[in-house]
Design a protein around this motif. Structure first.
Motif, PDB file in Angstrom:
ATOM      1  N   PHE A   2       0.576  -7.763  -1.647  1.00  0.00           N
ATOM      2  CA  PHE A   2       2.064  -8.053  -1.030  1.00  0.00           C
ATOM      3  C   PHE A   2       2.946  -8.166  -2.061  1.00  0.00           C
ATOM      4  O   PHE A   2       2.653  -8.370  -3.173  1.00  0.00           O
ATOM      5  CB  PHE A   2       1.681  -9.677  -0.413  1.00  0.00           C
ATOM      6  N   VAL A   3       4.284  -8.201  -1.650  1.00  0.00           N
ATOM      7  CA  VAL A   3       5.413  -7.941  -2.544  1.00  0.00           C
ATOM      8  C   VAL A   3       5.458  -9.371  -3.626  1.00  0.00           C
ATOM      9  O   VAL A   3       5.720  -9.141  -4.697  1.00  0.00           O
ATOM     10  CB  VAL A   3       6.751  -8.219  -1.658  1.00  0.00           C
ATOM     11  N   LYS A   4       5.060 -10.329  -3.320  1.00  0.00           N
ATOM     12  CA  LYS A   4       4.987 -11.610  -3.797  1.00  0.00           C
ATOM     13  C   LYS A   4       4.411 -11.228  -5.509  1.00  0.00           C
ATOM     14  O   LYS A   4       4.556 -11.992  -6.456  1.00  0.00           O
ATOM     15  CB  LYS A   4       4.704 -12.713  -3.527  1.00  0.00           C
ATOM     16  N   LEU A   5       3.403 -10.437  -5.254  1.00  0.00           N
ATOM     17  CA  LEU A   5       2.318 -10.331  -6.501  1.00  0.00           C
ATOM     18  C   LEU A   5       3.090  -9.239  -7.500  1.00  0.00           C
ATOM     19  O   LEU A   5       2.924  -9.234  -8.752  1.00  0.00           O
ATOM     20  CB  LEU A   5       1.124  -9.610  -6.025  1.00  0.00           C
ATOM     21  N   TRP A   6       4.182  -8.578  -6.978  1.00  0.00           N
ATOM     22  CA  TRP A   6       4.609  -7.499  -7.871  1.00  0.00           C
ATOM     23  C   TRP A   6       6.315  -7.785  -8.037  1.00  0.00           C
ATOM     24  O   TRP A   6       6.920  -6.753  -8.784  1.00  0.00           O
ATOM     25  CB  TRP A   6       4.436  -6.074  -7.328  1.00  0.00           C
ATOM     26  N   MET A   7       7.163  -8.428  -7.443  1.00  0.00           N
ATOM     27  CA  MET A   7       8.491  -8.760  -7.302  1.00  0.00           C
ATOM     28  C   MET A   7       8.840  -9.171  -8.747  1.00  0.00           C
ATOM     29  O   MET A   7       7.958 -10.022  -9.569  1.00  0.00           O
ATOM     30  CB  MET A   7       8.848  -9.587  -6.384  1.00  0.00           C
ATOM     31  N   THR A  92       5.495  -9.719   2.722  1.00  0.00           N
ATOM     32  CA  THR A  92       5.461  -8.451   3.197  1.00  0.00           C
ATOM     33  C   THR A  92       4.536  -7.509   2.504  1.00  0.00           C
ATOM     34  O   THR A  92       4.481  -7.552   1.284  1.00  0.00           O
ATOM     35  CB  THR A  92       6.877  -7.816   3.109  1.00  0.00           C
ATOM     36  N   PRO A  93       3.721  -6.807   3.289  1.00  0.00           N
ATOM     37  CA  PRO A  93       2.909  -5.957   2.620  1.00  0.00           C
ATOM     38  C   PRO A  93       3.508  -4.792   1.610  1.00  0.00           C
ATOM     39  O   PRO A  93       4.747  -4.446   1.990  1.00  0.00           O
ATOM     40  CB  PRO A  93       2.126  -5.318   3.686  1.00  0.00           C
ATOM     41  N   LEU A  94       3.114  -4.686   0.240  1.00  0.00           N
ATOM     42  CA  LEU A  94       3.656  -3.903  -0.479  1.00  0.00           C
ATOM     43  C   LEU A  94       4.006  -2.423  -0.035  1.00  0.00           C
ATOM     44  O   LEU A  94       4.960  -1.692  -0.192  1.00  0.00           O
ATOM     45  CB  LEU A  94       2.982  -3.797  -1.730  1.00  0.00           C
ATOM     46  N   GLU A  95       3.028  -1.827   1.019  1.00  0.00           N
ATOM     47  CA  GLU A  95       3.237  -0.405   1.477  1.00  0.00           C
ATOM     48  C   GLU A  95       4.367  -0.435   2.357  1.00  0.00           C
ATOM     49  O   GLU A  95       5.013   0.517   2.540  1.00  0.00           O
ATOM     50  CB  GLU A  95       2.122   0.232   1.880  1.00  0.00           C
ATOM     51  N   ASN A 125       8.587  -1.599 -10.091  1.00  0.00           N
ATOM     52  CA  ASN A 125       7.386  -2.568  -9.583  1.00  0.00           C
ATOM     53  C   ASN A 125       6.474  -1.676  -8.542  1.00  0.00           C
ATOM     54  O   ASN A 125       5.158  -2.071  -8.758  1.00  0.00           O
ATOM     55  CB  ASN A 125       7.909  -3.603  -8.830  1.00  0.00           C
ATOM     56  N   ILE A 126       7.030  -0.983  -7.805  1.00  0.00           N
ATOM     57  CA  ILE A 126       5.958  -0.193  -7.018  1.00  0.00           C
ATOM     58  C   ILE A 126       5.115   0.910  -7.825  1.00  0.00           C
ATOM     59  O   ILE A 126       3.724   0.919  -7.609  1.00  0.00           O
ATOM     60  CB  ILE A 126       6.757   0.717  -6.051  1.00  0.00           C
ATOM     61  N   PHE A 127       5.683   1.528  -8.952  1.00  0.00           N
ATOM     62  CA  PHE A 127       4.884   2.357  -9.665  1.00  0.00           C
ATOM     63  C   PHE A 127       3.882   1.637 -10.490  1.00  0.00           C
ATOM     64  O   PHE A 127       2.780   1.838 -10.722  1.00  0.00           O
ATOM     65  CB  PHE A 127       5.957   2.971 -10.736  1.00  0.00           C
ATOM     66  N   ASP A 128       4.312   0.373 -10.937  1.00  0.00           N
ATOM     67  CA  ASP A 128       3.145  -0.741 -11.708  1.00  0.00           C
ATOM     68  C   ASP A 128       2.205  -0.691 -10.801  1.00  0.00           C
ATOM     69  O   ASP A 128       0.805  -0.994 -11.198  1.00  0.00           O
ATOM     70  CB  ASP A 128       3.797  -1.744 -12.334  1.00  0.00           C
TER      71      ASP A 128
END
Length: 220
Positions: A2-7, A92-95, A125-128
Motif C-alpha cells: 500500500f501507498v503508506k509503506l512507500w510514501m 490505496t494499493p501501490l499498483e 518511491n514506485i521504483f524503490d
C-alpha cells in the motif's frame, strides 16, 4: 503493498501566494522535484520543477529584459501550479497509484487522509518498491519458471522451494505469458541450487531462464 509503506512523509509545502523564486529556492535547497501548494490546511495545487522552468525566464537568455525578470520575480505559486491535484489515500494499493500516475502522466501523487496531507508518492518511491518486490538489492539466484495455470501447479512449485530449503526473496507472476502457462519469476537464496534445479524439473516445472552469481543460462 500500500501507498503508506512507500510514501514520503513530512512533506514540504508552499502557499499559493508565495513568490516563485522562493519556491524554486526551496525545491533546489531540499533537492525535491515537486511540492504541494497549501492554503492553511487545504491542498489547492502542486508544482513541479517543469512548471517552474516553463514559467520563469532564464537569466541567461539575452532577449529577456531586466523588467521582465523583475516581473517574473513577482509570479506566485498560484499562477503556475496544477490546481486541485488528484490524490490518493495511504491505504490505496501501490499498483493503483502507479496506474494513476501512468495514465495521467504524473510524476507524483499527494497522499491525503481525512482531509490532511500526510505524504507524497513519487516515481522514485514506485521504483524503490519495484526493486524491493524483485529482491534486487539482495544476493541470490533469479529463476524464471513456466508454470501451468492450475492452482495445483503453483502449489507444487512452492513445495519444491520448501523442500529444498530455499528462502524466497521476491516473486512476480506474469499470468498471460501464453495460453497454457504463466511465467513466475523468483529471487531465492539457498545452499544447493543444483538440487533445486533437479527438483523443479522432477516436479514437471519448466525452467525458462536462471541467473546466479553473474551467470545466466537458458534451460529451454
Amino acid at each position: 503493498m500500500f501507498v503508506k509503506l512507500w510514501m514520503t512523509s513530512n512533506v514540504l509545502s508552499v502557499t499559493s501566494n508565495q513568490p516563485m523564486v522562493e519556491v524554486e529556492q526551496l525545491m533546489r535547497q531540499h533537492r525535491i522535484r515537486r511540492v504541494p501548494v497549501m492554503d492553511g490546511d487545504k491542498l489547492v495545487g502542486i508544482i513541479s520543477r517543469e512548471d517552474l522552468f516553463r514559467a520563469m525566464p532564464s537569466i541567461f537568455d539575452p532577449s529577456i529584459s531586466p523588467e521582465q525578470l523583475e516581473q517574473a520575480g513577482r509570479i506566485t505559486a498560484a499562477t503556475v501550479m496544477t490546481p486541485s491535484p488528484i490524490t490518493v489515500d495511504p491505504a490505496t494499493p501501490l499498483e493503483e497509484a502507479a496506474l494513476l500516475m501512468r495514465t495521467h502522466k504524473f510524476g507524483s501523487l499527494v497522499v491525503v487522509q481525512d482531509g490532511q496531507v500526510v505524504g507524497i508518492i513519487t516515481e522514485t518511491n514506485i521504483f524503490d518498491a519495484f526493486l524491493e518486490i524483485l529482491g534486487a538489492r539482495k544476493e541470490g539466484a533469479r529463476i524464471e519458471l513456466k508454470v501451468d495455470r492450475s492452482q495445483q501447479a503453483f502449489y507444487a512449485m512452492m513445495q519444491v522451494f520448501k523442500k529444498c530449503q530455499m528462502t524466497v526473496l521476491g516473486m512476480t507472476v506474469f499470468p498471460d505469458f501464453s495460453e497454457t502457462h504463466q511465467l513466475v519469476t523468483l529471487k531465492v537464496q539457498g545452499d544447493d541450487m543444483e538440487k533445486l534445479v533437479d527438483s523443479l524439473w522432477a516436479a514437471g516445472l519448466q525452467i525458462n531462464r536462471m541467473h546466479t552469481e553473474g551467470k545466466e543460462r537458458e534451460e529451454g
